[in-house]
Design a protein around this motif. Structure first.
Motif, mmCIF file in Angstrom:
data_model
loop_
_atom_site.group_PDB
_atom_site.id
_atom_site.type_symbol
_atom_site.label_atom_id
_atom_site.label_comp_id
_atom_site.label_asym_id
_atom_site.label_seq_id
_atom_site.Cartn_x
_atom_site.Cartn_y
_atom_site.Cartn_z
ATOM 1 N N THR A 188 38.535 -54.804 -27.034
ATOM 2 C CA THR A 188 37.522 -54.454 -26.037
ATOM 3 C C THR A 188 38.110 -53.719 -24.844
ATOM 4 O OG1 THR A 188 37.774 -56.664 -25.076
ATOM 5 C CG2 THR A 188 35.981 -56.345 -26.672
ATOM 6 N N ALA A 189 39.397 -53.948 -24.581
ATOM 7 C CA ALA A 189 40.040 -53.305 -23.443
ATOM 8 C C ALA A 189 40.914 -52.125 -23.850
ATOM 9 C CB ALA A 189 40.888 -54.325 -22.678
ATOM 10 N N ALA A 190 40.957 -51.821 -25.125
ATOM 11 C CA ALA A 190 41.842 -50.768 -25.617
ATOM 12 C C ALA A 190 41.264 -49.395 -25.334
ATOM 13 C CB ALA A 190 42.057 -50.943 -27.119
ATOM 14 N N PRO A 191 42.102 -48.383 -25.284
ATOM 15 C CA PRO A 191 41.606 -47.008 -25.119
ATOM 16 C C PRO A 191 40.666 -46.612 -26.253
ATOM 17 C CG PRO A 191 43.975 -47.118 -24.772
ATOM 18 C CD PRO A 191 43.561 -48.457 -25.315
ATOM 19 N N ARG A 192 39.859 -45.608 -25.988
ATOM 20 C CA ARG A 192 38.864 -45.205 -26.981
ATOM 21 C C ARG A 192 39.524 -44.748 -28.294
ATOM 22 N NH1 ARG A 192 38.924 -41.100 -23.201
ATOM 23 N NH2 ARG A 192 39.396 -38.998 -23.980
ATOM 24 N N GLU A 193 40.725 -44.188 -28.208
ATOM 25 C CA GLU A 193 41.401 -43.760 -29.429
ATOM 26 C C GLU A 193 41.710 -44.938 -30.346
ATOM 27 O OE1 GLU A 193 42.638 -40.806 -26.176
ATOM 28 O OE2 GLU A 193 42.320 -42.975 -26.356
ATOM 29 N N VAL A 194 42.040 -46.095 -29.748
ATOM 30 C CA VAL A 194 42.312 -47.294 -30.542
ATOM 31 C C VAL A 194 41.029 -47.810 -31.172
ATOM 32 C CG1 VAL A 194 43.154 -49.675 -30.483
ATOM 33 C CG2 VAL A 194 44.303 -47.903 -29.120
ATOM 34 N N ARG A 195 39.953 -47.828 -30.388
ATOM 35 C CA ARG A 195 38.675 -48.294 -30.932
ATOM 36 C C ARG A 195 38.182 -47.368 -32.048
ATOM 37 N NH1 ARG A 195 37.693 -48.618 -25.344
ATOM 38 N NH2 ARG A 195 36.089 -47.002 -25.462
ATOM 39 N N ARG A 196 38.402 -46.079 -31.887
ATOM 40 C CA ARG A 196 38.005 -45.140 -32.937
ATOM 41 C C ARG A 196 38.814 -45.372 -34.204
ATOM 42 N NH1 ARG A 196 39.320 -40.556 -30.619
ATOM 43 N NH2 ARG A 196 37.372 -40.466 -29.448
ATOM 44 N N LEU A 197 40.106 -45.612 -34.036
ATOM 45 C CA LEU A 197 40.957 -45.911 -35.186
ATOM 46 C C LEU A 197 40.427 -47.101 -35.964
ATOM 47 C CD1 LEU A 197 43.638 -45.921 -36.874
ATOM 48 C CD2 LEU A 197 44.644 -47.266 -34.990
ATOM 49 N N VAL A 198 40.119 -48.195 -35.251
ATOM 50 C CA VAL A 198 39.613 -49.398 -35.918
ATOM 51 C C VAL A 198 38.281 -49.124 -36.599
ATOM 52 C CG1 VAL A 198 38.750 -51.743 -35.516
ATOM 53 C CG2 VAL A 198 40.886 -50.987 -34.438
ATOM 54 N N ASP A 199 37.403 -48.373 -35.936
ATOM 55 C CA ASP A 199 36.119 -48.045 -36.547
ATOM 56 C C ASP A 199 36.296 -47.234 -37.833
ATOM 57 O OD1 ASP A 199 34.604 -49.352 -34.665
ATOM 58 O OD2 ASP A 199 34.121 -47.557 -33.495
ATOM 59 N N GLU A 200 37.171 -46.260 -37.799
ATOM 60 C CA GLU A 200 37.352 -45.413 -38.974
ATOM 61 C C GLU A 200 38.016 -46.170 -40.122
ATOM 62 O OE1 GLU A 200 39.152 -41.697 -37.950
ATOM 63 O OE2 GLU A 200 37.462 -41.080 -36.685
ATOM 64 N N LEU A 201 38.958 -47.039 -39.793
ATOM 65 C CA LEU A 201 39.565 -47.850 -40.842
ATOM 66 C C LEU A 201 38.557 -48.846 -41.423
ATOM 67 C CD1 LEU A 201 43.121 -48.521 -39.367
ATOM 68 C CD2 LEU A 201 42.562 -47.165 -41.397
ATOM 69 N N SER A 202 37.715 -49.427 -40.569
ATOM 70 C CA SER A 202 36.672 -50.332 -41.064
ATOM 71 C C SER A 202 35.760 -49.605 -42.037
ATOM 72 C CB SER A 202 35.858 -50.884 -39.890
ATOM 73 O OG SER A 202 36.665 -51.639 -39.021
ATOM 74 N N ALA A 203 35.454 -48.352 -41.731
ATOM 75 C CA ALA A 203 34.620 -47.560 -42.630
ATOM 76 C C ALA A 203 35.327 -47.322 -43.963
ATOM 77 C CB ALA A 203 34.263 -46.238 -41.968
ATOM 78 N N LEU A 204 36.615 -47.026 -43.910
ATOM 79 C CA LEU A 204 37.376 -46.792 -45.132
ATOM 80 C C LEU A 204 37.444 -48.022 -46.021
ATOM 81 C CD1 LEU A 204 40.423 -44.677 -43.913
ATOM 82 C CD2 LEU A 204 38.727 -43.991 -45.614
ATOM 83 N N LEU A 205 37.422 -49.223 -45.407
ATOM 84 C CA LEU A 205 37.565 -50.454 -46.170
ATOM 85 C C LEU A 205 36.246 -50.930 -46.772
ATOM 86 C CD1 LEU A 205 39.951 -52.449 -43.778
ATOM 87 C CD2 LEU A 205 40.553 -51.171 -45.853
ATOM 88 N N ARG A 206 35.151 -50.288 -46.430
ATOM 89 C CA ARG A 206 33.871 -50.674 -47.031
ATOM 90 C C ARG A 206 33.873 -50.378 -48.526
ATOM 91 N NH1 ARG A 206 29.470 -47.441 -45.286
ATOM 92 N NH2 ARG A 206 31.038 -45.873 -44.836
ATOM 93 N N PRO A 207 33.335 -51.283 -49.357
ATOM 94 C CA PRO A 207 33.254 -50.993 -50.793
ATOM 95 C C PRO A 207 32.489 -49.699 -51.028
ATOM 96 C CG PRO A 207 32.754 -53.302 -50.378
ATOM 97 C CD PRO A 207 32.815 -52.627 -49.030
ATOM 98 N N GLY A 208 33.078 -48.851 -51.828
ATOM 99 C CA GLY A 208 32.419 -47.604 -52.165
ATOM 100 C C GLY A 208 32.538 -46.530 -51.120
ATOM 101 N N ALA A 209 33.335 -46.772 -50.076
ATOM 102 C CA ALA A 209 33.487 -45.743 -49.056
ATOM 103 C C ALA A 209 34.156 -44.512 -49.635
ATOM 104 C CB ALA A 209 34.298 -46.284 -47.877
ATOM 105 N N ASP A 210 33.816 -43.386 -49.099
ATOM 106 C CA ASP A 210 34.451 -42.149 -49.539
ATOM 107 C C ASP A 210 35.907 -42.171 -49.125
ATOM 108 O OD1 ASP A 210 34.687 -39.544 -50.552
ATOM 109 O OD2 ASP A 210 34.483 -38.722 -48.533
#
Length: 214
Positions: A188-210
């Motif tokens: 919650t206190a991390a820079p936006r680049e860190v939050r974006r990284l986590v969001d994009e990795l979460s998307a990659l880990l979804r079943p069936g993600a591109d």
């Protein structure tokens, strides 16, 4: 990218690189709608890539548990522990390729500092993977973390581009003074680049993600 080809000693045709216990918690943050980070480099080992010198290879470490994702520091001080503190279900691999008890390959994100030594360590880890020496892992990408405040000098910027060519995806994080001063990393206190990284990795880990993580 031609520089990487010459260093590996392969032809253009062979080398496509050219262009710690806690209470149970959710293993990953809820998907927030971030787009999937599409590959911009190789997503699988490549024929014709020679293995690095044995002394430079990262070891393989047998892990007792599976995880959705592992942070693998390519060298000491690469930031893997700080990143692992952000998401309980994404542990640090301890500077070694994780070999887990599950049948599926362990999904790994390599981390490194943007210093010349950090970049070289990242390049070596990419070459080790690309040469097919660690078939028990799936490398999702590389995270480069600034080794100092301010803009990278030109030689480091250019070499970082070469190194990034050996990974399917590359994320760049800024210098984070709070982490240097020992403040516990918090998403919650991390820079936006860190939050974006986590969001994009979460998307990659979804079943069936591109991408490569299915």
């Amino acid at each position: 990218m031609r520089t990487l080809s010459r260093e590996c000693g392969v032809t253009d045709a062979d080398n496509p690189w050219l262009s710690r216990p806690v209470a149970p918690q959710p293993s990953a943050p809820a998907y927030t709608g971030a787009p999937t980070a599409r590959p911009t480099g190789p997503s699988a080992p490549q024929r014709g890539v020679p293995a690095p010198d044995r002394a430079a290879l990262l070891p393989t470490i047998d892990q007792r548990q599976d995880a959705d994702l592992w942070w693998l520091g390519a060298h000491g001080g690469a930031g893997e522990t700080s990143l692992a503190a952000l998401i309980p279900g994404w542990p640090a691999a301890g500077h070694g390729w994780p070999r887990t008890p599950g049948a599926a390959p362990a999904r790994v994100v390599v981390t490194a500092r943007s210093s010349m030594s950090g970049l070289r360590a990242a390049q070596t880890s990419a070459t080790q993977w690309a040469a097919g020496l660690v078939p028990h892992v799936q490398v999702l990408g590389l995270v480069l973390i600034a080794d100092a405040p301010g803009r990278l000098p030109r030689p480091l910027r250019e070499f970082a581009q070469v190194v990034a060519g050996g990974f399917a995806r590359t994320w760049t994080l800024p210098w984070i003074e709070a982490w240097r001063l020992g403040e516990p990393p918090a998403l919650t206190a991390a820079p936006r680049e860190v939050r974006r990284l986590v969001d994009e990795l979460s998307a990659l880990l979804r079943p069936g993600a591109d991408g490569t993580a299915n």
